[in-house]
Enzyme design. Structure first.
Site, mmCIF file in Angstrom:
data_model
loop_
_atom_site.group_PDB
_atom_site.id
_atom_site.type_symbol
_atom_site.label_atom_id
_atom_site.label_comp_id
_atom_site.label_asym_id
_atom_site.label_seq_id
_atom_site.Cartn_x
_atom_site.Cartn_y
_atom_site.Cartn_z
ATOM 1 N N ASP A 1 2.927 -2.827 -4.152
ATOM 2 C CA ASP A 1 1.970 -3.621 -4.924
ATOM 3 C C ASP A 1 0.931 -2.774 -5.651
ATOM 4 O O ASP A 1 0.286 -3.246 -6.587
ATOM 5 C CB ASP A 1 1.293 -4.686 -4.051
ATOM 6 C CG ASP A 1 0.675 -4.131 -2.781
ATOM 7 O OD1 ASP A 1 0.818 -2.928 -2.500
ATOM 8 O OD2 ASP A 1 0.046 -4.927 -2.036
ATOM 9 N N HIS B 1 -0.215 -12.006 0.065
ATOM 10 C CA HIS B 1 -1.450 -11.549 0.704
ATOM 11 C C HIS B 1 -2.237 -12.723 1.266
ATOM 12 O O HIS B 1 -2.589 -12.738 2.431
ATOM 13 C CB HIS B 1 -2.317 -10.722 -0.242
ATOM 14 C CG HIS B 1 -3.445 -10.019 0.459
ATOM 15 N ND1 HIS B 1 -3.246 -8.882 1.206
ATOM 16 C CD2 HIS B 1 -4.764 -10.288 0.549
ATOM 17 C CE1 HIS B 1 -4.399 -8.480 1.728
ATOM 18 N NE2 HIS B 1 -5.336 -9.317 1.341
ATOM 19 N N ASP C 1 0.806 -1.233 0.000
ATOM 20 C CA ASP C 1 0.000 0.000 0.000
ATOM 21 C C ASP C 1 0.837 1.281 0.000
ATOM 22 O O ASP C 1 0.364 2.330 0.438
ATOM 23 C CB ASP C 1 -0.941 0.034 1.220
ATOM 24 C CG ASP C 1 -2.167 -0.853 1.037
ATOM 25 O OD1 ASP C 1 -2.187 -1.654 0.088
ATOM 26 O OD2 ASP C 1 -3.100 -0.754 1.853
ATOM 27 N N CYS D 1 -4.492 -6.015 -3.547
ATOM 28 C CA CYS D 1 -3.333 -6.826 -3.176
ATOM 29 C C CYS D 1 -3.211 -8.141 -3.932
ATOM 30 O O CYS D 1 -2.189 -8.416 -4.563
ATOM 31 C CB CYS D 1 -3.354 -7.097 -1.668
ATOM 32 S SG CYS D 1 -3.142 -5.617 -0.659
#
Length: 543
Positions: free
Chosen positions: A383, A206, A112, A150
């Protein structure tokens, strides 16, 4: 193999040029032996370069049975014997020493992380480690994810396949074990199959790929995962969500999985290795919750934090309905504004960015202090991006610049430019083929969708690079980004077009203006013509 004597080197080159051998087999021994004793290993050699001295042969271990069975230039045994007589001039090294000539890879993933640090989209973000690393690396100013959440972003990056090729569009919890992902070799699987020692720690996929795939990827994943915590107490969760919350943490640093995982990665770097390694470290921050050790909150004066320059009132006036729908998932910005807590949340995000930067600095400092500093490729990427009020949105999951722009940095010792910025658009799916090329790996079974970025690493301002980047959010909704424009076409057929030469923050949608019809026609040629069926199972999330 390296030939250190210039006369010997010249003779071997002359021999090979005259005989036109493309490759040959040589037994790993310096003394005469019978065929039974050489059945363990042979070395397959081919020229890589004869322009520089000493020059290098590339080797692949094979058994003697495989060596005999493989096709090779038709030559008599006498001619093979003559090759061995010339090779008496060369020094032979064990395969383990030769394998060590391949570069190591340090693969850093940050969750993020948007374009506030380093890419200049927010003033005075504290990211000294990224800034220092930029002096050694190529920073791609127009790096983009394949999908702005993600799971599909990481699936695309680790598989080298775009979402419309795999069907990974959303945060499905069991993507890699799915039937549609079978036969797709991930980056760590490819490195492991090519003889690398693989180590994975932190947040990488993730959602877990499953034990079978994890075993195929990693020699050591004892520090994989760790979780998003620590979380604020329920009474401290301003809008009733343990994820969308913030807190300056007073406990020890080791309460954070990022600290423990970085410690484990540093220990791996400081260990001795008998073969090249692929070390992957995934950081959870700055993903929410925005908790970080208090000293990182103290880096900022909350009362003086400005709004992001891309945040203005009524910015959704010319947005299309699907874009507005993406932006209003969870209605988080409204809830935060109702609590008059926007600046508190922004403070938490910036503190988390600086905390992530600190961990990046720790692993890079460990690399520079290790014997591996000059034989290790470093790849750092986020990402996807993240809105913090831009387009009336807090979160990712949109096709606008703020959610899809990813920080990408690469350093290849002795090859890539130092302290250079590349303005050419590149995709995260380009990382896989780039590493295959740089590390001379045997390619994975799937055809990779990305391209090798090596030419841009060598010459970031390369003029002939005219390839746009394509990204998707859900089946049918797609954006194309070239050096000037972003063109979005949603699954319902509606469109948005932004000119970044004059509109950095995408305030003005130009899609309805006839003057831009040729631009749209040109960029639409890059839209996918086929969409893989969506990988679906229970528990999918849009964010």
């Amino acid at each position: 193999m390296f030939i250190n004597d210039s006369n010997c080197c010249s003779k071997v080159i002359t021999l090979f040029k005259s005989r036109c051998y493309s490759y040959f087999w040589i037994v790993q021994t310096e003394t005469p032996v019978d065929s039974a004793s050489v059945r363990d290993q042979c070395l397959h050699l081919r020229f890589e370069s004869v322009n520089d001295f000493p020059f290098r042969f590339l080797l692949t271990e094979r058994s003697i049975d495989q060596a005999i069975a493989l096709p090779r230039p038709v030559r008599t045994m006498k001619r093979l014997a003559s090759i061995f007589s010339w090779l008496a001039f060369a020094f032979l090294f064990l395969a383990s020493n030769l394998a060590a000539e391949k570069p190591n890879v340090l693969f850093l993933v940050v969750d993020d992380l948007n374009d506030y640090p380093l890419l200049g989209n927010y003033p005075n973000v504290k990211a000294p480690s990224l800034q220092q690393f930029s002096q050694k690396a190529v920073t791609f100013e127009r790096g983009y994810c394949a999908a702005p959440i993600c799971v599909p972003s990481r699936t695309a990056t680790f598989s080298g396949k775009n979402p419309w090729s795999t069907g990974s569009y959303y945060n499905q919890p069991t993507t890699w074990p799915h039937e549609q992902m079978k036969g797709m070799e991930s980056i760590p699987e490819c490195f492991k199959r090519n003889g690398y020692k693989t180590f994975g720690a932190g947040k990488l996929f993730h959602q877990g790929p499953g034990k079978e795939r994890m075993d195929a990827m990693w020699d050591d994943y004892s520090n994989y995962g760790g979780g998003f915590g620590p979380f604020p107490e329920e009474s401290e969760q301003v809008i009733g969500s343990r994820f969308f919350s913030y807190k300056a943490w007073n406990g020890p640093d080791e309460d954070f999985p990022d600290v423990r995982n970085t410690d484990a990665a540093i220990a791996f770097l400081q260990s001795s290795h008998d073969r090249p390694f692929f070390l992957a470290l995934g950081l959870y921050r700055p993903h929410c919750p925005w908790t970080a050790p208090r000293r990182f909150f103290d880096e900022y004066n909350k009362s003086r934090l400005p709004r992001p320059p891309g945040r203005i009132r009524d910015d959704l006036d010319d947005a299309r309905p699907m874009g507005i729908e993406f932006a209003q998932v969870g209605d988080r910005l409204k809830k935060i504004n109702d609590q008059k807590a926007y600046r508190d949340f922004l403070h938490g995000y910036l503190a988390s960015v600086t905390f992530a930067d600190w961990n990046v600095g720790r692993i890079l400092d460990a690399l520079w202090a290790s014997p591996h500093a000059e034989d290790t490729i470093v790849v750092l990427w986020s990402d996807h991006g993240y809105h913090f009020g831009e387009k009336d949105h807090i979160g990712k999951a949109t096709l606008w610049e703020q959610a899809t722009r990813s920080l990408v940095m690469m350093r290849v010792p002795g090859y890539s430019a130092d302290s250079e910025r590349c303005e050419k658009p590149i995709s995260l799916v380009d990382i896989y083929p780039t590493l295959v090329a740089l590390c001379d790996l045997e390619e994975p079974p799937q055809r990779l969708d990305g391209v090798d970025l090596s030419p841009l690493l060598k010459k970031p301002a390369r003029k002939k690079w005219k390839r746009p980047v394509v990204m998707a959010h859900g089946p049918g909704s797609v954006a194309v980004r070239d050096e000037q424009y972003r063109y979005i076409r949603y699954a319902d057929g509606t469109e948005e077009l932004f000119d970044h030469a004059t509109d950095r923050y995408e305030f003005f949608n130009l899609a309805d203006l006839a003057a831009y019809s040729k631009v749209k026609k040109k960029l639409s040629k890059h839209f996918p013509d086929r969409w893989a069926p969506e990988i679906r199972n229970e528990g999918a999330r849009l964010w």
